[in-house]
Design an enzyme around this catalytic site. Sequence first.
Site, PDB file in Angstrom:
ATOM      1  NE  ARG A   1      -6.723   3.269  -7.558  1.00  0.00           N
ATOM      2  CZ  ARG A   1      -6.295   2.429  -6.632  1.00  0.00           C
ATOM      3  NH1 ARG A   1      -6.871   2.398  -5.436  1.00  0.00           N
ATOM      4  NH2 ARG A   1      -5.267   1.616  -6.874  1.00  0.00           N
ATOM      5  CG  ASP A   2      -2.741   2.998  -4.915  1.00  0.00           C
ATOM      6  OD1 ASP A   2      -3.543   2.796  -3.986  1.00  0.00           O
ATOM      7  OD2 ASP A   2      -1.701   2.347  -5.057  1.00  0.00           O
TER       8      ASP A   2
ATOM      9  CG  HIS B   1       0.600  -0.998  -7.958  1.00  0.00           C
ATOM     10  ND1 HIS B   1      -0.123   0.090  -8.405  1.00  0.00           N
ATOM     11  CD2 HIS B   1       0.497  -0.960  -6.607  1.00  0.00           C
ATOM     12  CE1 HIS B   1      -0.625   0.741  -7.365  1.00  0.00           C
ATOM     13  NE2 HIS B   1      -0.265   0.122  -6.257  1.00  0.00           N
TER      14      HIS B   1
ATOM     15  CG  HIS C   1       2.448   0.746  -2.362  1.00  0.00           C
ATOM     16  ND1 HIS C   1       1.606   1.590  -1.669  1.00  0.00           N
ATOM     17  CD2 HIS C   1       1.737   0.333  -3.439  1.00  0.00           C
ATOM     18  CE1 HIS C   1       0.442   1.676  -2.289  1.00  0.00           C
ATOM     19  NE2 HIS C   1       0.490   0.915  -3.368  1.00  0.00           N
TER      20      HIS C   1
ATOM     21  CB  CYS D   1       0.816   1.730   3.749  1.00  0.00           C
ATOM     22  SG  CYS D   1       0.443   0.023   4.152  1.00  0.00           S
TER      23      CYS D   1
ATOM     24  CG  ASN E   1       1.336   4.133  -5.344  1.00  0.00           C
ATOM     25  OD1 ASN E   1       0.441   4.793  -4.849  1.00  0.00           O
ATOM     26  ND2 ASN E   1       1.148   2.914  -5.788  1.00  0.00           N
TER      27      ASN E   1
HETATM   28 ZN    ZN Z   1      -1.226   0.564  -4.446  1.00  0.00          ZN
END
Ligand code: ZN
Length: 304
Positions: A16-17, A207, A209, A240, A249
């Site tokens: 997802r991310d 979470h 990064h 990003c 991440n």
């Molecule tokens: Zn994120």
Amino acid sequence: MSDLPGQISVREVGPRDGLQNEDPVPTDAKIELINRLSATGVGRIEAVSFVRPEAIPQMADAAEVWQRISKAPSVRYSALVPNLRGAGRALDSGLTEIEAVVSASDTHNRKNVNRGTEESLDDIAVIIDQAHQRGATCQVIVSTAWGCPYEGDVPVSRVVRVAGRAVADGADSISFGDTTGMATPRRVRELVGEFRLAYSGVPLNLHFHNTRGTGLANVLTALELGVADFDASVGGLGGCPYAPGATGNIATEELVYMVEDMGVATGIDLAAMIDAAADAEQIIGRQLPSQVLRAGPRTRTIPA
Ligand code: ZN
């Protein structure tokens, strides 16, 4: 080190991310990657997000991906939703775990979903109710928790207040998202400390990064504070959106590599996760930032 949690729960967010911040990949490749990740021993996978396809074309096939992946009984799968409409789609698709996201920064929230933080929190109260009515859980993700690309630093008091509103509205857990990699160990200590002081019993996920290279240092600080739920992305997949070329991440295999050596169990097979990262690299077609993917485990030897 004796005070660290004996085990942690890792949520793999690469599908997802990670993929949301990469060029779109074919549906079949996503499904293969998720199936591969499901076999690594990871306990949680954020599989998709239900967002407007015009806004995020990378996730346009979310319903199909969700239908077609092989769901391992040992894995809890979740979907991220930005609003009521997305929550409805996720619950209609049979998700039993959703994450509603709101930015602590008003400007970031407006850029993301075209409304202020408070308005999103009003919607999230409804989303939580709907999830609970249908037997699902709802985590509330507070993004830009350590800073905003538009506003800069976001006061800790504001972040805790936003999380507190979600807790009051029935959120099953809170996740703080370091959306653009602005957290440092000192700031992790401040925010987690303030949150714990006010809401000691509420499950907390973090979470990070690795945009500025402090990702694993932040994890270590959080571990020392007793946090045991972390997001990570296979291979360090992703980027990003506000800093072209920046890393995404923290890499799942780097997280596993570090904490397992400190006696913190993840349930994840490091070799299998490194293999999955190599697959992810193939799918994306560029070198991923994970250094453990490059170098392998520290006990890897070469012929003398
Ligand atoms: Zn994120």
